[in-house]
Enzyme design. Structure first.
Site, PDB file in Angstrom:
ATOM      1  N   CYS A  21       0.843  -1.188   0.000  1.00 40.72           N
ATOM      2  CA  CYS A  21       0.000   0.000   0.000  1.00 40.72           C
ATOM      3  C   CYS A  21       0.884   1.246   0.000  1.00 40.72           C
ATOM      4  O   CYS A  21       1.897   1.306   0.693  1.00 40.72           O
ATOM      5  CB  CYS A  21      -0.932   0.098   1.196  1.00 40.72           C
ATOM      6  SG  CYS A  21      -2.106  -1.250   1.293  1.00 40.72           S
ATOM      7  N   ARG A  35       4.019  -0.477  -4.705  1.00 42.64           N
ATOM      8  CA  ARG A  35       3.720  -0.960  -3.355  1.00 42.64           C
ATOM      9  C   ARG A  35       2.411  -1.757  -3.298  1.00 42.64           C
ATOM     10  O   ARG A  35       2.059  -2.299  -2.249  1.00 42.64           O
ATOM     11  CB  ARG A  35       3.623   0.210  -2.383  1.00 42.64           C
ATOM     12  CG  ARG A  35       4.894   1.031  -2.305  1.00 42.64           C
ATOM     13  CD  ARG A  35       4.712   2.213  -1.376  1.00 42.64           C
ATOM     14  NE  ARG A  35       4.494   1.795  -0.005  1.00 42.64           N
ATOM     15  CZ  ARG A  35       5.451   1.528   0.856  1.00 42.64           C
ATOM     16  NH1 ARG A  35       6.702   1.658   0.498  1.00 42.64           N
ATOM     17  NH2 ARG A  35       5.163   1.146   2.084  1.00 42.64           N
ATOM     18  N   TRP A  45      -2.492  -2.869  -1.635  1.00 46.64           N
ATOM     19  CA  TRP A  45      -2.134  -4.282  -1.702  1.00 46.64           C
ATOM     20  C   TRP A  45      -2.990  -4.940  -0.634  1.00 46.64           C
ATOM     21  O   TRP A  45      -2.781  -4.716   0.565  1.00 46.64           O
ATOM     22  CB  TRP A  45      -0.649  -4.462  -1.405  1.00 46.64           C
ATOM     23  CG  TRP A  45      -0.145  -5.852  -1.686  1.00 46.64           C
ATOM     24  CD1 TRP A  45       0.252  -6.352  -2.892  1.00 46.64           C
ATOM     25  CD2 TRP A  45       0.022  -6.913  -0.742  1.00 46.64           C
ATOM     26  NE1 TRP A  45       0.643  -7.665  -2.746  1.00 46.64           N
ATOM     27  CE2 TRP A  45       0.516  -8.028  -1.455  1.00 46.64           C
ATOM     28  CE3 TRP A  45      -0.210  -7.038   0.623  1.00 46.64           C
ATOM     29  CZ2 TRP A  45       0.791  -9.246  -0.845  1.00 46.64           C
ATOM     30  CZ3 TRP A  45       0.059  -8.249   1.247  1.00 46.64           C
ATOM     31  CH2 TRP A  45       0.566  -9.337   0.515  1.00 46.64           C
ATOM     32  N   ASN A  59      -1.665   2.455   5.379  1.00 44.08           N
ATOM     33  CA  ASN A  59      -0.723   1.410   5.000  1.00 44.08           C
ATOM     34  C   ASN A  59      -0.316   0.704   6.286  1.00 44.08           C
ATOM     35  O   ASN A  59       0.172   1.346   7.206  1.00 44.08           O
ATOM     36  CB  ASN A  59       0.491   2.065   4.315  1.00 44.08           C
ATOM     37  CG  ASN A  59       1.698   1.156   4.204  1.00 44.08           C
ATOM     38  OD1 ASN A  59       2.826   1.615   4.258  1.00 44.08           O
ATOM     39  ND2 ASN A  59       1.489  -0.116   4.041  1.00 44.08           N
ATOM     40  N   GLY A  60      -0.567  -0.611   6.348  1.00 45.84           N
ATOM     41  CA  GLY A  60      -0.230  -1.349   7.562  1.00 45.84           C
ATOM     42  C   GLY A  60      -1.353  -2.309   7.910  1.00 45.84           C
ATOM     43  O   GLY A  60      -2.249  -2.551   7.100  1.00 45.84           O
ATOM     44  N   GLU A  67      18.742 -16.563  -7.792  1.00 45.67           N
ATOM     45  CA  GLU A  67      18.231 -15.256  -8.191  1.00 45.67           C
ATOM     46  C   GLU A  67      17.644 -15.307  -9.613  1.00 45.67           C
ATOM     47  O   GLU A  67      16.595 -14.711  -9.877  1.00 45.67           O
ATOM     48  CB  GLU A  67      19.361 -14.213  -8.093  1.00 45.67           C
ATOM     49  CG  GLU A  67      19.009 -12.806  -8.526  1.00 45.67           C
ATOM     50  CD  GLU A  67      17.882 -12.146  -7.733  1.00 45.67           C
ATOM     51  OE1 GLU A  67      17.424 -12.709  -6.723  1.00 45.67           O
ATOM     52  OE2 GLU A  67      17.445 -11.067  -8.164  1.00 45.67           O
ATOM     53  N   LYS A  74      13.750 -14.384 -10.400  1.00 43.26           N
ATOM     54  CA  LYS A  74      13.346 -13.364 -11.378  1.00 43.26           C
ATOM     55  C   LYS A  74      12.302 -13.936 -12.332  1.00 43.26           C
ATOM     56  O   LYS A  74      11.302 -13.302 -12.628  1.00 43.26           O
ATOM     57  CB  LYS A  74      14.539 -12.841 -12.203  1.00 43.26           C
ATOM     58  CG  LYS A  74      15.549 -11.978 -11.484  1.00 43.26           C
ATOM     59  CD  LYS A  74      15.075 -10.587 -11.169  1.00 43.26           C
ATOM     60  CE  LYS A  74      14.366 -10.511  -9.855  1.00 43.26           C
ATOM     61  NZ  LYS A  74      15.008 -10.193  -8.662  1.00 43.26           N
ATOM     62  N   GLU A 105       8.911 -14.566 -10.514  1.00 44.94           N
ATOM     63  CA  GLU A 105       8.236 -13.319 -10.136  1.00 44.94           C
ATOM     64  C   GLU A 105       7.481 -12.696 -11.297  1.00 44.94           C
ATOM     65  O   GLU A 105       6.359 -12.258 -11.138  1.00 44.94           O
ATOM     66  CB  GLU A 105       9.280 -12.280  -9.690  1.00 44.94           C
ATOM     67  CG  GLU A 105       9.767 -12.409  -8.278  1.00 44.94           C
ATOM     68  CD  GLU A 105      10.767 -11.306  -7.925  1.00 44.94           C
ATOM     69  OE1 GLU A 105      11.795 -11.178  -8.628  1.00 44.94           O
ATOM     70  OE2 GLU A 105      10.526 -10.575  -6.957  1.00 44.94           O
ATOM     71  N   HIS A 161      20.524 -35.524  -6.452  1.00 46.86           N
ATOM     72  CA  HIS A 161      19.884 -36.017  -5.221  1.00 46.86           C
ATOM     73  C   HIS A 161      18.364 -35.820  -5.267  1.00 46.86           C
ATOM     74  O   HIS A 161      17.727 -35.724  -4.228  1.00 46.86           O
ATOM     75  CB  HIS A 161      20.488 -35.315  -4.009  1.00 46.86           C
ATOM     76  CG  HIS A 161      21.965 -35.523  -3.903  1.00 46.86           C
ATOM     77  ND1 HIS A 161      22.515 -36.773  -3.690  1.00 46.86           N
ATOM     78  CD2 HIS A 161      23.001 -34.673  -4.044  1.00 46.86           C
ATOM     79  CE1 HIS A 161      23.848 -36.666  -3.672  1.00 46.86           C
ATOM     80  NE2 HIS A 161      24.162 -35.397  -3.888  1.00 46.86           N
ATOM     81  N   LYS A 184       6.452  -4.507  -3.968  1.00 48.63           N
ATOM     82  CA  LYS A 184       7.897  -4.324  -3.841  1.00 48.63           C
ATOM     83  C   LYS A 184       8.341  -4.279  -2.392  1.00 48.63           C
ATOM     84  O   LYS A 184       9.363  -4.814  -2.023  1.00 48.63           O
ATOM     85  CB  LYS A 184       8.336  -3.057  -4.567  1.00 48.63           C
ATOM     86  CG  LYS A 184       9.844  -2.948  -4.599  1.00 48.63           C
ATOM     87  CD  LYS A 184      10.303  -2.045  -5.680  1.00 48.63           C
ATOM     88  CE  LYS A 184      11.804  -2.045  -5.780  1.00 48.63           C
ATOM     89  NZ  LYS A 184      12.302  -3.361  -6.253  1.00 48.63           N
TER      90      LYS A 184
HETATM   91  C1  G6P Z   1       9.594  -8.262  -1.843  1.00 50.06           C
HETATM   92  C2  G6P Z   1       9.968  -8.006  -3.287  1.00 50.06           C
HETATM   93  C3  G6P Z   1      11.310  -8.635  -3.607  1.00 50.06           C
HETATM   94  C4  G6P Z   1      12.359  -8.134  -2.622  1.00 50.06           C
HETATM   95  C5  G6P Z   1      11.950  -8.418  -1.186  1.00 50.06           C
HETATM   96  C6  G6P Z   1      12.885  -7.779  -0.182  1.00 50.06           C
HETATM   97  O1  G6P Z   1       9.287  -9.596  -1.666  1.00 50.06           O
HETATM   98  O2  G6P Z   1       8.964  -8.507  -4.151  1.00 50.06           O
HETATM   99  O3  G6P Z   1      11.698  -8.281  -4.921  1.00 50.06           O
HETATM  100  O4  G6P Z   1      13.579  -8.738  -2.908  1.00 50.06           O
HETATM  101  O5  G6P Z   1      10.649  -7.878  -0.946  1.00 50.06           O
HETATM  102  O6  G6P Z   1      12.813  -6.385  -0.287  1.00 50.06           O
HETATM  103  P1  G6P Z   1      13.857  -5.423   0.423  1.00 50.06           P
HETATM  104  O7  G6P Z   1      13.310  -4.040   0.228  1.00 50.06           O
HETATM  105  O8  G6P Z   1      13.890  -5.841   1.859  1.00 50.06           O
HETATM  106  O9  G6P Z   1      15.150  -5.633  -0.243  1.00 50.06           O
END
Ligand code: G6P
Length: 621
Positions: A2, A27, A74, A100-101, A494, A498, A501, A517, A616
Site C-alpha cells: 500500500c 507498493r 495491496w 498502510n499497515g 536469483e 526473477k 516473479e 539427489h 515491492k
Molecule cells: C519483496 C519483493 C522482492 C524483494 C523483497 C525484499 O518480496 O517482491 O523483490 O527482494 O521484498 O525487499 P527489500 O526491500 O527488503 O530488499
C-alpha cells in the site's frame, strides 16, 4: 504494501495525488482512490484496479480542491473491490482515511464502534480507524468546526491512535478542517515533503521527487499536520518535535522510465552506474582497502568481530548468500545467512563478537526490520545495507552502508542486487585487510572491482540480443531449472526467482551438484536448464553436472565465458559473459538472467513492473 500520499497547496490536489500514486504503485495495485476537501465538502473517488482506472473515474467525476489524500492498495483485509478500496470514510463523512499497515485489534474495535451505532461499509481494518477518529471528533464537540482549531482534529486522531494495535502509516482529511491533512506513523513508512506554499505526505520519497527534494522522515509515534504554508510534528505525548529537513539526492529523471518500456529494463541497464555509485568514495587507494563513513564502529571493534550474520528477504537474501562466500573467502570470518522471517522467531544463540547486517533495498521490509530489532534486543551491534536513505532500517540500525543505487521502481529487484553485491565485496575486502589480506592483495582485488561498471556494461551490450532470441525459443516452457555452484549458486537462485516473479513460470535454482539427489527427476525434453558456468575453480565439476542433464535430453542454456567454445558446443544455447575473477562473477552472470526473465515475461504478455500478487515493499509479516 500500500502506498499513501497527502497534499495541501495551491494546485489541483487530485493531479498531485495521482502523480504520487503512480510512483507508489509498486507498493500495491489492487485498487486506488483519492479524497479531497473543497469548501467544506468531502469528495471520495476510488475503485478496484490500477491508477489508470482511477484516472478514468476522475475524468468523469473530478475530485475538486487543493487538499487531499490518496492510496494504492495491496489487499490484506478484504478482497480488492471498489468498496474495500481506500480512502475509507468515518462518521458519515466526518473524516476520510488512507492507511498502510495492519490493525491487529480491528475486529474488537469494529464491534465496539458498531455497538455505538457506526455502520461499516467495507471489510477492511482501516474503516475502524476512520470511525474511531470520527467518534473522538464528535466527543470533543467538534470545537474546530470552523476550521480554526486544528488542535481538536489532531486530538481526535491522537485519541484514536491510542486505541490501535498494529502498524500504520496514515493520512487523514476532514471537511471540518479544510486546510490540513493529518499524518501519523507506527511501523509503516511516512515521509513529509516540504515545498513552496505546498506540503506533501508519502510512503516513499520516490513519490515526491517531481515536487520537492526537501523531506522529513517521520518517526514511529509521530503525528504531523501539513498546511499550505507550513507543518507541525508532535509525538504521542503531544510534545512538539523539531524537524530535520533532509535534501534528497534523487532527481525526477531517476524516477522516470525514460526511453524504456518498463522500469525493470531501465533498472537492468542502470547497473553499471549503480555499481559505480556503490563504490564512489569508498576506495582508499593509499591503504589498499575500502572506506565506509557510516559503520559507526571503530577499527578495534571491527577487528574483534568473530561472526557475521547477514539477514534479509527475497533478492536481498540472495545478495546475502553472495556476501557469505565473499566475506568467508576474503576476510576469513564465519558468516551465516538467515531468512529474516525465520531469524526473528528462531531465538538463535548469539555469542559475543557477532554483528548483524540487515540487507534491504527498501529499508522497510517488516521481517527484516523485526530481525534487526530482535538482534538489538539481544545486544548485538546491527548494521544496515540499505538503498532508501532515511528508511526505518537505516534509521534503527547502529550504522550502515547505503547503496546509492537511486530509486528502484520495478517490483523485481535488479540494480539494488548488484549494488548490494558491490557493497558486500568492498566490505569483505575491508574486513580482510584488517586480518590476513596484504596491501598488494587488497590493491589487486580493488583494481578488479573497479573495472566492473565497464564489464557489466559490456555484458549488457553483448548479451542483450542473444538473450532476446533465447527468450523467443523458450518462452512457452512450463518449468525451468537454474544451476550454478560456488559464487554462482546464489545467482541460480536469483535467476529462478526473477523468472518466477515476473513470468509466472515455475523455476528452481539449485547448487548444480544437488541435482542428482532428486531434482534431476524433473529433467526432460521440455524443461530447459540454465547452467551458469564461467571458468573458475568449479568449472569442470559443473561441466560434469551439465553432462548429466544432457544424457537425459534436457535442453541446456549455458552462461559461459567469452571464448569458451567447449561449453558452447555442449549446450543448446549459450550466452557469453566477460572473463572476471571468481569473486566478481555474480556481477556479470546475473545480468543475462535478469534480461532472460524480462524478455520471457514480455513475450508471455505479463505485466513486468507489476507482477500479480506481489508488492515491492512488504511491510506486513
Ligand atoms: C519483496 C519483493 C522482492 C524483494 C523483497 C525484499 O518480496 O517482491 O523483490 O527482494 O521484498 O525487499 P527489500 O526491500 O527488503 O530488499
Amino acid at each position: 504494501m500500500c502506498g499513501i500520499v497527502g497534499f495541501v497547496g495551491r494546485r489541483a490536489a487530485q493531479d498531485v495525488l495521482v502523480e504520487g500514486l503512480r510512483l507508489l504503485e509498486y507498493r500495491g495495485y489492487d485498487s486506488a482512490g483519492v479524497a479531497t476537501v473543497e469548501q467544506g465538502t468531502l469528495f471520495v473517488r476510488k475503485r478496484a484496479g490500477r491508477i489508470p482506472d482511477l484516472v478514468e473515474l476522475l475524468t468523469h467525476e473530478a475530485a475538486p480542491g487543493t487538499v487531499g489524500i490518496g492510496h494504492t492498495r495491496w489487499a490484506t483485509h478484504g478482497a480488492p473491490t471498489d468498496i474495500n478500496a481506500h480512502p475509507h470514510v468515518g462518521g458519515d463523512g466526518l473524516v476520510a482515511v488512507v492507511h498502510n499497515g495492519v490493525i491487529e485489534n480491528y475486529a474488537e474495535l469494529r464491534e465496539r464502534l458498531e455497538q455505538l451505532g457506526y455502520r461499516f461499509a467495507s471489510e477492511t481494518d482501516t474503516e475502524a480507524i476512520a470511525h474511531l477518529i470520527a467518534h473522538y471528533l464528535k466527543e470533543s464537540a467538534i470545537d474546530g468546526a470552523n476550521g480554526d482549531d486544528v488542535a481538536s482534529f489532531v486530538g481526535a486522531v491522537q485519541a484514536a491512535l491510542q486505541q490501535l494495535k498494529g502498524t500504520y502509516g496514515l493520512a487523514i482529511v476532514s471537511p471540518l478542517f479544510p486546510g490540513v491533512v493529518v499524518g501519523a506513523r507506527m511501523g509503516s513508512p511516512l515521509v513529509l515533503g516540504v515545498g513552496e506554499q505546498e506540503h506533501f505526505l508519502a510512503s516513499d520519497p520516490a513519490a515526491l521527487v517531481r515536487f520537492t527534494d526537501r523531506v522529513v522522515y517521520l518517526g514511529d509515534g509521530e503525528v504531523v499536520v501539513i498546511r499550505r504554508d507550513g507543518f507541525e510534528i508532535e509525538d504521542s505525548q503531544r510534545l512538539s518535535i523539531t524537524p530535520r529537513v533532509q535534501v534528497l539526492d534523487w532527481t525526477a529523471e531517476d524516477a522516470d522510465k525514460g526511453p524504456y518500456p518498463h522500469y525493470m529494463l531501465k533498472e537492468i541497464f542502470e547497473q553499471p552506474g549503480a555499481i559505480e555509485n556503490a563504490m564512489r568514495g569508498r576506495i582508499n587507494e593509499a591503504d589498499a582497502t575500502a572506506h565506509f563513513g557510516g559503520l559507526n564502529m571503530t577499527p578495534q571493534q571491527l577487528a574483534q568481530v568473530r561472526r557475521i550474520i547477514l539477514t534479509g528477504c527475497g533478492t536481498s537474501w540472495h545478495a546475502g548468500l553472495v556476501g557469505e562466500y565473499l566475506i568467508e573467502e576474503l576476510a576469513r570470518i564465519p558468516v551465516e545467512v538467515e531468512y529474516a522471517s525465520e531469524f526473528r522467531y528462531r531465538n538463535a544463540p548469539i555469542e559475543p563478537g557477532t554483528i548483524v547486517f540487515a540487507i534491504a533495498q527498501s529499508g522497510e521490509t517488516a521481517d527484516t526490520l523485526a530481525a534487526l530489532r530482535e538482534s538489538k534486543r539481544k545486544g548485538i551491534p546491527t548494521l544496515g545495507i540499505v538503498n532508501v536513505v532515511g528508511s526505518t532500517i537505516a534509521r534503527e540500525a547502529d550504522g550502515g552502508i547505503y547503496l546509492h543505487a537511486g530509486p528502484e521502481i520495478g517490483v523485481a529487484s535488479t540494480k539494488a542486487f548488484t549494488a548490494q553485491i558491490t557493497v558486500l565485496t568492498l566490505l569483505a575486502i575491508y574486513l580482510g585487510r584488517m586480518r590476513h589480506l596484504s596491501a598488494p592483495a587488497g590493491a589487486r582485488l580493488l583494481e578488479r572491482l573497479r573495472r566492473m561498471p565497464e564489464l557489466v556494461q559490456r555484458t549488457l551490450d553483448s548479451t542483450h540480443d542473444v538473450v532476446r532470441q533465447i527468450a523467443h525459443k523458450y518462452h512457452t516452457a512450463r518449468n525451468f531449472l537454474y544451476l550454478g555452484r560456488h559464487y554462482n549458486f546464489p545467482i541460480a537462485l536469483e535467476g529462478a526467482l526473477k523468472l518466477k516473479e515476473i513470468s509466472y513460470i515455475h523455476a528452481e535454482g539449485l547448487p548444480a551438484a544437488e541435482m542428482k539427489h532428486g531434482p534431476i527427476a524433473l529433467v526432460d525434453e521440455e524443461t530447459p536448464s540454465v547452467i551458469i558456468n564461467p571458468r573458475g575453480w568449479v568449472y569442470e565439476k559443473v561441466m560434469a553436472n551439465l553432462e548429466e542433464i544432457r544424457a537425459r535430453k534436457g535442453p541446456v542454456i549455458a552462461v559461459a565465458n567469452e571464448g569458451d567454445d567447449e561449453l558452447a558446443r555442449r549446450a543448446d544455447d549459450v550466452i557469453f559473459v566477460p572473463v572476471v575473477d571468481d569473486f566478481l562473477q555474480p556481477l556479470v552472470t546475473v545480468v543475462p538472467l535478469q534480461l532472460l526473465a524480462y524478455y520471457i515475461a514480455v513475450l508471455r504478455g505479463c505485466d513486468v513492473d507489476k507482477p500479480r500478487n506481489l508488492a515491492k515493499s512488504v511491510t506486513v509479516e
